[in-house]
Design an enzyme around this catalytic site. Structure first.
Site: not given
Length: 669
Positions: A80, A325, A379
């Protein structure tokens, strides 16, 4: 001058014909700008360029971050740390690239980006990552290398539905009975046979793209190209879809391009240090009701991201379409919040976001270029004209819109009216009220009504008695009323459906518990984030009556290909008696909503014909009293001479419905 078809179909739209023409011209212009003479399919190839993949030389990582000044790849493979050999290089137009040797990374490695910009730095999950996982202890998200030695091999070809969609709305994580998160594999093994047996031909999967908060139901997406690791691996999702295709079922997914979660590490929020990379600046870029960011659909790079996302799910996972959506939120600058939309002038105002209109036109065009038989569902609650009309007619090109007013209507009359006040004429109107040039997905209730804070139909009808009186050996008038109406409401909704029908998993048998995902307010419990299938299979309980009725109802819809017949022909609605009758194809539906009165020899005016009963809500297998003889052949009878009006004489018990099928009939002259 010839009118465009959408105006020919509805002359009230004539004042707005210029708007439809403008939408068409704008979408064509945007397509030319985006593609440069190529096709939309070729344009939507970002997932083959951006993200992490391998080529003949080794690993390649590319990301778009125009405001970044430096970017490092960090992960388990380099402790890291920001090492020089893992620094991405700017290659122009805001794009960054890193090339690594074949042995630098391996399948399953965790990784992320360390992004620098003027005055700041932050860890980021790559926007195009195909797998992101959350550490169960720290809850920190990281990307994960998905490059198995043996990629998934598809076994089954599926060209799409050849019949009307009968949709089983599902959530993988809560599809099992145990209080935990369930998996793609468990859904494949346990749920697919259940759905197939129930007769549904389409599965709508919720919460597929990765989302940091499980309780968002998948509507606060963070990684748009990564199937949620909560439920398993990408290959396990592919196996689920592959098996559904083998069974002859289509699989569509909830596509959330209406907004994105604000999270910065595991989402797109301030990805390159700016708010405006993917989203609008200022108030336009924040959704006031959803605490989320709103995409900038006018930006070519954002359209490239979103259109590539569509193609990715269709190609890589072989989904058969999408339920979009939050369409209303996208269409209007004010997201449609608090608007009545009582006349056409309410739609065609400066409040319309033309960039979203163009997005929808091009998105639907792209979907059907990739998969001609794919399903796209909007929707949408405002009732925007042309939304689900063909693009060649002037519309936006969705195949269906959600009939969102139907469940609201059922809730309203259950809450506000006594049984004897139910207006059967209004019921028929509400169930059939949609634009004739559009198809709709009709449903009595969806997941919205099952969420904590709301109530399903069965809960509104039976309430606390669900906990005490659902055994067959416990007579209860409230329960008997609830079961009778539950069957009638669903039959009325399904038989009037405007092209497709939807049910949320568990609602078909009257699931007794609400949905409440783990959260601080419930002690992070999974107790209500599951479905208790065993009660629907227990012969001592009443739930299986509703399950069996739903299965037989769906079977009739499919066998008769009922929803492919657009005409629902009104026969009668006697408001005083509360009798409703209508015909669709060869089927006659007769409802007696009267809570007290049964009628013997009730006359339904018909052409000379004969019928037989094929479904009765009052049949014993569905918890009824078996008052309707299903072995009788019913003939219409003339009032006087043969040439006079003919009537079908039926026995209609209180609070029941019957479905009769017309049979061949030779008229006596």
């Amino acid at each position: 001058m010839d009118r465009i078809p959408i105006v020919q179909n509805d002359p009230w739209l004539e004042p707005f014909e210029g708007t439809f023409i403008e939408w068409k011209e704008l979408s064509e212009q945007k397509e030319r700008e985006l593609t440069g003479g190529r096709s939309l399919v070729d344009f939507a190839e970002g997932h083959h360029y951006f993200g992490l993949f391998r080529d003949e030389k080794g690993w390649v990582l590319r990301e778009w971050a125009p405001n970044a000044t430096r970017i490092f790849l960090i992960g388990a493979f380099n402790d890291w740390k920001e090492l020089p050999e893992f620094e991405l290089q700017s290659i122009g137009e805001g794009n960054w690239e890193l090339r690594l040797t074949p042995d630098a990374l391996k399948h399953g490695d965790l990784f992320a980006l360390s992004v620098y910009w003027e005055g700041g730095q932050g860890k980021r999950i790559p926007a195009w990552t195909r797998w992101a996982v959350q550490d169960p202890d720290s809850l920190i998200f990281n990307a994960k290398v998905w490059m198995p030695e043996n990629p998934y091999e598809w076994k089954n070809d599926f060209s799409g539905l050849t019949e009307a969609p009968l949709i089983y709305e599902s959530h993988v994580g809560m599809a099992g009975e145990e209080p935990r998160i369930h998996t793609y594999d468990e859904f494949r093994k346990n749920m697919l046979p259940r759905i197939k047996k129930a007769g549904y031909n389409t599965i709508q999967l919720m919460a597929v793209p990765e989302h940091p908060y499980y309780g968002s139901f998948g509507y606060h997406v963070s990684s748009f190209f990564a199937p949620s690791s909560r439920f398993g691996t990408p290959d396990e999702l592919k196996a689920l879809i592959d098996e559904a295709h083998r069974m002859g079922m289509a699989v569509i997914m909830d596509l959330v391009h209406s907004h994105a979660v604000k999270n910065e590490v595991e989402g797109l929020g301030r990805y390159d240090g700016t708010r405006y990379q993917f989203f609008h600046e200022g108030g336009r870029g924040e959704h006031p009701a959803w605490d989320s960011y709103c995409f900038n659909y006018g930006k070519p790079e954002v359209l490239h991201f979103l259109f590539s996302n569509i193609k990715y799910w269709l190609d890589e996972f072989r989904f058969d379409g999408f339920r979009f959506d939050g369409v209303t939120s996208m269409l209007y600058f004010d997201h449609g919040l608090g608007k009545a939309f009582s006349s056409y002038t309410d739609y065609f105002t400066p409040n319309i976001d033309y960039e979203a209109i163009v997005y929808f036109k091009l998105a639907n065009k792209l979907i059907h270029q990739i998969k001609p038989n794919a399903i796209s569902i909007a929707e949408e609650v405002s009732g925007m004209p042309g939304l689900a009309s063909p693009q060649e007619d002037g519309g936006l090109g969705f195949d269906f819109r959600m009939a969102m007013g139907v469940p609201d209507f059922w809730i309203k009359i259950i809450k506000e009216l006594k049984d004897e006040e139910w207006d059967v004429g209004r019921i028929f109107y509400e169930l059939t009220a949609h634009r004739q040039d559009e198809k709709v997905v009709s449903y009595a209730e969806s997941h919205d009504q099952a969420l904590v804070g709301d109530k399903t139909i069965i809960f509104r009808l039976i309430d606390k008695e669900m906990y005490f009186s659902m055994r067959k050996d416990q007579p209860n008038l409230t329960v008997e009323r609830g079961i009778a109406l539950h069957k009638m409401l669903r039959l009325a909704t399904a038989s009037c459906a405007g092209g497709a029908y939807l049910n949320f998993m568990g609602n078909e048998f009257g699931h007794p518990e609400w949905i409440d995902f783990p959260r601080e307010g419930n002690g992070w419990s999974y107790q209500h984030a599951r479905r208790i299938w065993s009660i629907a299979e227990d012969p001592e309980l009443r739930y299986h009556w509703l399950l069996d009725f739903d299965r037989d109802m769906i079977h009739i819809l499919r066998e008769e290909r009922l929803l492919e017949n657009p005409e629902v022909r009104w026969i009668t609605d006697n408001k005083a008696d509360q009798i409703l009758a209508f015909q669709r194809g060869d089927l006659l539906f007769v409802f007696n909503f009267n809570p007290d009165k049964s009628f013997e020899g009730y006359g339904i005016q018909m052409d000379p014909s004969k019928f037989r009963v094929i479904l009765s809500t009052d049949a014993h297998p569905y918890g009824g009293q078996n008052r309707i003889d299903q072995d009788i052949i019913y003939y219409t009878l003339p009032v006087s001479k043969l040439s006079s009006n003919h009537y079908l004489r039926l026995y209609l018990p209180a609070r029941t419905a019957v479905v009769l099928k017309k049979e061949s009939y030779k008229r006596i002259r």
